[in-house]
Each structure stands twice: as structure tokens, then as C-alpha cells.
Enzyme design. Sequence first.
Site, PDB file in Angstrom:
ATOM      1  N   LYS A  55       0.636  -1.285  -0.455  1.00 13.31           N
ATOM      2  CA  LYS A  55      -0.123  -0.218  -0.079  1.00 13.31           C
ATOM      3  C   LYS A  55       1.019   1.304  -0.087  1.00 13.31           C
ATOM      4  O   LYS A  55       0.725   2.277  -0.573  1.00 13.31           O
ATOM      5  CB  LYS A  55      -1.093   0.417   1.209  1.00 13.31           C
ATOM      6  CG  LYS A  55      -1.549  -1.344   1.393  1.00 13.31           C
ATOM      7  CD  LYS A  55      -3.047  -1.226   2.386  1.00 13.31           C
ATOM      8  CE  LYS A  55      -3.284  -3.012   1.829  1.00 13.31           C
ATOM      9  NZ  LYS A  55      -4.086  -3.236   3.747  1.00 13.31           N
ATOM     10  N   GLN A  99      -4.882  -1.840   9.695  1.00 13.27           N
ATOM     11  CA  GLN A  99      -4.678  -3.140   9.764  1.00 13.27           C
ATOM     12  C   GLN A  99      -5.539  -4.154  10.469  1.00 13.27           C
ATOM     13  O   GLN A  99      -5.041  -4.352  11.238  1.00 13.27           O
ATOM     14  CB  GLN A  99      -3.445  -3.098   8.986  1.00 13.27           C
ATOM     15  CG  GLN A  99      -2.739  -4.692   8.452  1.00 13.27           C
ATOM     16  CD  GLN A  99      -3.638  -4.532   7.152  1.00 13.27           C
ATOM     17  OE1 GLN A  99      -3.054  -3.869   6.236  1.00 13.27           O
ATOM     18  NE2 GLN A  99      -3.909  -5.723   6.466  1.00 13.27           N
ATOM     19  N   ASP A 122     -11.250   2.269   4.111  1.00 11.85           N
ATOM     20  CA  ASP A 122     -11.644   0.954   4.268  1.00 11.85           C
ATOM     21  C   ASP A 122     -12.839   0.530   3.680  1.00 11.85           C
ATOM     22  O   ASP A 122     -13.603  -0.301   3.250  1.00 11.85           O
ATOM     23  CB  ASP A 122     -11.138   0.373   5.269  1.00 11.85           C
ATOM     24  CG  ASP A 122      -9.435  -0.394   4.541  1.00 11.85           C
ATOM     25  OD1 ASP A 122      -9.094  -0.967   4.196  1.00 11.85           O
ATOM     26  OD2 ASP A 122      -9.378  -0.990   6.340  1.00 11.85           O
TER      27      ASP A 122
END
Length: 295
Positions: A55, A99, A122
Site C-alpha cells: 500500500k 490493518q 477501507d
Amino acid sequence: MRQATVIDGRLLAARLRQNAAEIAACLREQIGGAPGLATVLVGDDPASRVYIGAKARACAGSGLAAFDIRLPVDISEADLVAEVERLNHDDRVDGVLVQLPLPRQIDPLPVTAAIDPAKDVDGFHPANVGRLWSGIPGLVPCTPQACLLLLRTVHEDLTGAEAVVLGRSNIVGKPVAALLLAADCTVTMVHSKSRDAAAICRRADILIVAAGRPHLVKADSVKPGATVIDVGINPVADGEGRRRVVGDVDFAAVQGVAGAITPVPGGVGPMTIACLLRNTLLAACRRRGLPDPLF
Ligand code: NAP
């Protein structure tokens, strides 16, 4: 024997990243700085480290600023929430991503709910989940977005298509189903308690598989000519102990039945990261009252 068209996720992702780079360059001029993505990694799970690294590289490659936050594995939930709130208030940060999975002592729900919905790249915040199911613009989870973009390379119009989603997780299965419904598909969800999952999958014009089970879907679960999107990422060892990644679909067998199929690796994975850049740029524009960029 006729073989399915292989949908090239790497190629599509490269185009999307190029597009993101052009939008980021325009934004840098407009806002006087690079749009920024903050990624938070708790502990040092090797797979998570790989994802976070990919990322950060994608951000750098498209001219976005990456803020790579690493926190100790024994951090408390309260301290993690405090870090998220700090990022919510940092004006250089347009997107915040924590994460998953998190260590056992931390409940992911309060952490996800602590992210400012406007920075929730997200798309897991309950406000964005509600927007997705209500048809209100919000931030849509990246992997489900990736699945739809890959489908669109084969199907201009999904109206009335029979779509089956195998897997009902909050991060993949459910949001994919919401997007397919919004695209006017007839959607069925299959999970571990479904009776005769293979028969249900065989009805599908569009089959999305997100079960986390290597090669679960065989040729006899696929309707001839169907489009199959394989979300699975399963590390396995071959006979000589070499590690590789396989999907949830038995690609070699299903390729002889399906009309189109995504490979693993090289399908949904690269597109997921490209969609993260897309979400970060969307968030950067919306936070400043600018129109959504055109992707
Ligand atoms: P998850 O939370 O473990 O959910 C798996 C789902 O599959 C569950 O709903 C489960 O049913 C269902 N399932 C499992 N075995 C089944 C079976 N034999 N028959 C029918 N349904 C079954 O997994 P996830 O987070 O959604 O991830 C799924 C896969 O996608 C994993 O391999 C993951 O690594 C991968 N992934 C890839 C990306 C990407 O960027 N490409 C992103 C996210 C995830 P129950 O609900 O009944 O237990």
C-alpha cells in the site's frame, strides 16, 4: 477445449494507478500538498507487513503521501483508538486505514468506529456500511469495488444477472452483495451453512468467491460461460516446500468451463490496492468540498 478469458487485474490496476497519479498531481496544485494515506499496523504479522508495504509503495508510485504508523503488539485498545483520533485530526491525512486482523486483546469494532467516516478509506465504519446498503454516496470497501470493476470489463450491463457470492464476511462477501444488488443483479449469498452450495453456485452467471479455502470451487460448481471472480488469497506450500499463493477457485479446472475468470495472483489483489488510492483521492476531494474526481 475453449478456455475462459483471463481478466487481467494487473493491467487494469496499472491503468487505475496511472489515473490516480494524474488526479493526485492536479490535487497537489489545488490544495498545496500531496493527498495523504495513513496506514496503522499493530504488531508484526508477516502477511500484514507485506500488505502495508504494498500500500505504501502504491501511494508513493502515484504521488500520494504515505504515513506508515507501526505500533507495538501489546498496545491497549484505548491507546490505539487515541492514535486513530490523532490521525482524524491531522490535516495532512485524508485516509486512515487500520490493518486487520488486530491482536487478540483489541476488539476491532470500536477501533473501526473511531475512524472519521470521511477518512474511512477501507469503508468499514458503520456509517459507510449503512450508506452502501442505503444507496447513499460514501466510501466503499476496496476489494468489493475491485470485484465490480473487474466484472465491468466483461459485462457492460449487469441488469438481471444471476449473481452468487460465496462467503458472507463484512469485508468482502456482504459489501460485494450490496454492490451487485445496486447494479440490479439477482443476488444469492452462500456460506458454510448453506445446503448444496455447489448447486446454488451452478446457477450463477456471475460467481464471486471469497471463502478463504484453497481451490474450494471446482468445475462442477460453475455454469458454462459464467464469469468467476476469485477473491481468495491462500498461502500454500508445494511438494518441495516452496510457498505460493492460490485462490479459492481451482483455476486450471474452472478455466475450461467459465466464460471469464480472474487469476490468483494478478486478479483482485492488485485492483484492491488501486481502489485504495481511488478512495483516498475521493476522501481528499470530499473533505475539501471539491467535486469527486473522474476515474
Ligand atoms: P472470512 O472472514 O474467513 O469469511 C469466509 C466466508 O466464507 C465465511 O462467510 C464462511 O462462511 C464462508 N465459507 C468458508 N468455507 C466455506 C465453504 N466450504 N462453503 C461455503 N462457504 C464457506 O474471509 P474473508 O475475509 O471474506 O476473505 C476471504 C478470502 O479472500 C481469504 O482468502 C482472504 O485472504 C481473501 N481476501 C483477499 C483480498 C484481496 O485483496 N484480494 C481482500 C480481502 C480478503 P460462514 O460465515 O458460515 O463461516
